[in-house]
Design a protein around this motif. Structure first.
Motif, mmCIF file in Angstrom:
data_model
loop_
_atom_site.group_PDB
_atom_site.id
_atom_site.type_symbol
_atom_site.label_atom_id
_atom_site.label_comp_id
_atom_site.label_asym_id
_atom_site.label_seq_id
_atom_site.Cartn_x
_atom_site.Cartn_y
_atom_site.Cartn_z
ATOM 1 N N PRO A 14 0.817 -1.325 0.035
ATOM 2 C CA PRO A 14 -0.091 -0.002 -0.049
ATOM 3 C C PRO A 14 0.959 1.471 -0.065
ATOM 4 C CG PRO A 14 -0.932 -1.766 1.549
ATOM 5 C CD PRO A 14 0.319 -1.750 1.204
ATOM 6 N N PHE A 15 0.181 2.260 -0.536
ATOM 7 C CA PHE A 15 1.100 3.518 -0.788
ATOM 8 C C PHE A 15 0.409 4.668 -0.631
ATOM 9 C CE2 PHE A 15 0.575 2.053 -5.122
ATOM 10 C CZ PHE A 15 0.188 3.204 -5.794
ATOM 11 N N THR A 16 0.803 5.828 -0.730
ATOM 12 C CA THR A 16 0.121 6.916 -0.697
ATOM 13 C C THR A 16 0.513 8.099 -1.966
ATOM 14 O OG1 THR A 16 1.482 8.554 0.609
ATOM 15 C CG2 THR A 16 -0.240 7.163 1.994
ATOM 16 N N ARG A 17 -0.173 8.944 -2.027
ATOM 17 C CA ARG A 17 0.347 9.962 -3.234
ATOM 18 C C ARG A 17 1.773 10.524 -2.873
ATOM 19 N NH1 ARG A 17 -5.241 11.032 -3.228
ATOM 20 N NH2 ARG A 17 -6.150 11.113 -5.355
ATOM 21 N N VAL A 18 1.991 10.698 -1.272
ATOM 22 C CA VAL A 18 3.224 11.133 -1.068
ATOM 23 C C VAL A 18 4.280 10.185 -1.167
ATOM 24 C CG1 VAL A 18 4.547 12.367 0.743
ATOM 25 C CG2 VAL A 18 2.180 13.058 -0.021
ATOM 26 N N THR A 19 4.190 8.916 -0.244
ATOM 27 C CA THR A 19 5.040 7.950 -0.409
ATOM 28 C C THR A 19 5.575 7.211 -1.480
ATOM 29 O OG1 THR A 19 3.597 6.176 0.388
ATOM 30 C CG2 THR A 19 4.699 7.981 2.137
ATOM 31 N N ARG B 154 -8.290 0.200 -1.992
ATOM 32 C CA ARG B 154 -8.039 1.749 -2.039
ATOM 33 C C ARG B 154 -8.604 1.952 -0.710
ATOM 34 N NH1 ARG B 154 -10.244 3.806 -6.307
ATOM 35 N NH2 ARG B 154 -8.109 3.840 -7.660
ATOM 36 N N PHE C 194 -4.796 6.525 -8.187
ATOM 37 C CA PHE C 194 -5.833 7.119 -7.306
ATOM 38 C C PHE C 194 -7.134 7.713 -8.244
ATOM 39 C CE2 PHE C 194 -1.829 7.324 -4.914
ATOM 40 C CZ PHE C 194 -2.398 7.109 -3.557
ATOM 41 N N SER D 194 -9.094 8.240 2.541
ATOM 42 C CA SER D 194 -8.546 8.802 3.730
ATOM 43 C C SER D 194 -9.369 9.320 4.957
ATOM 44 C CB SER D 194 -7.949 10.367 3.335
ATOM 45 O OG SER D 194 -9.112 11.299 2.741
ATOM 46 N N SER D 195 -8.947 9.305 5.831
ATOM 47 C CA SER D 195 -9.995 9.217 7.286
ATOM 48 C C SER D 195 -9.693 10.670 8.015
ATOM 49 C CB SER D 195 -9.534 8.115 8.377
ATOM 50 O OG SER D 195 -10.198 8.368 9.319
#
Length: 270
Positions: free
Chosen positions: A167-172, A213, A188, A216-217
């Motif tokens: 799993p990853f985010t837009r930033v990492t 997916r 995304f 975001s919380s």
């Protein structure tokens, strides 16, 4: 073209068990005491030898993500381009996947290059573009077959390999897509479980499928907001201190009169 720098950095891998994590924390503390935030480059090498930590060299261009063997390296690039001088060592950076300590080895100013200076870079860029162009027809065929069946079946049929990421985010981001930020962004917006069209980047073409997916919380953000604010303020303070010291070095004029003071002190005591 942006500034280019070469740095050496040390990676400490964090294990998941409590005992291993405690051991890593102790080694990280030792590393910070021995070599962090210093302008004496030899301390970096001495700490690496004493703690038996390998030193890995890498080059990064300002504004680009820093990676080593496909592994994303956080914090080091921004630190190096915010006033650090060759030979200086960073503070110890604490990330989710480990600790990082960097030394800036060299800094090449950016700016317009002459044709002779840029010739090899241009040649390499055009070669990568040509190789990427050659991959597009195969990627389009693969995407078509995968959409009609599955990525796994299409890969088996075409003798390819499907790579799954963490799993990853837009930033990492993730190491597998370190050279394809377009694919990170597309992940995304792509509908779940659907196969993308070929996503072209510099040097590679990606066909991807999003298997999961997690939205975001807001509650999770609120729970971490104070910690994030404190971290951002600390980074801002450190940046301001570095800028102050950089400006101070640039304008300071120091008269070293220690010898005269010591001589005067000796005469007074005689």
């Amino acid at each position: 073209k942006g500034d280019t720098l070469t740095v050496s950095h040390i990676l400490l891998h964090i294990e998941q068990s409590d005992s291993a994590a405690s051991k890593t924390d102790r080694r990280a503390d030792s590393l910070a005491r021995m070599a962090a935030s210093t302008d004496q480059p030899a301390k970096f090498d001495e700490a690496a030898r004493a703690l038996q930590i390998p030193v890995i060299r890498s080059t990064v261009v300002e504004g680009n993500t820093m990676t080593v063997n496909g592994q994303y390296i956080p914090s080091v690039g921004p630190w190096a381009f915010q006033g650090a001088k060759p030979g200086e060592t960073s503070e110890l950076f604490d990330a989710a996947d480990g600790y990082y300590l960097a030394r800036l080895d060299s800094l090449t100013p950016g700016g317009a290059l002459s044709l002779d200076q840029a010739k090899q870079d241009i040649r390499n860029y055009l070669l990568r573009q040509k190789k990427t162009d050659a991959l597009v027809p195969q990627a389009m065929n693969y995407a078509r077959v995968a959409a009609a069946s599955s990525m796994e079946q299409a890969a088996k049929l075409m003798n390819l390999q499907v790579v799954s990421t963490k799993p990853f985010t837009r930033v990492t981001g993730v190491p597998e897509l370190a050279q394809a930020p377009e694919a990170v962004g597309a992940a995304f917006t792509l509908p779940l479980h659907s196969v993308s069209e070929p996503i072209r980047s510099i040097g590679e073409v990606v066909v991807e499928r999003v298997d999961n997916r997690i939205p975001s919380s807001r509650a999770a953000f609120e729970a971490q907001k104070e910690s994030l604010r404190a971290q951002a303020l600390q980074q801002l303070r450190q940046q301001r201190v570095r800028e102050f010291l950089t400006n101070l070095r640039a304008v300071a004029k120091v008269d070293d009169k220690r010898k005269q003071v010591e001589a005067s002190s000796r005469r007074t005591t005689q």
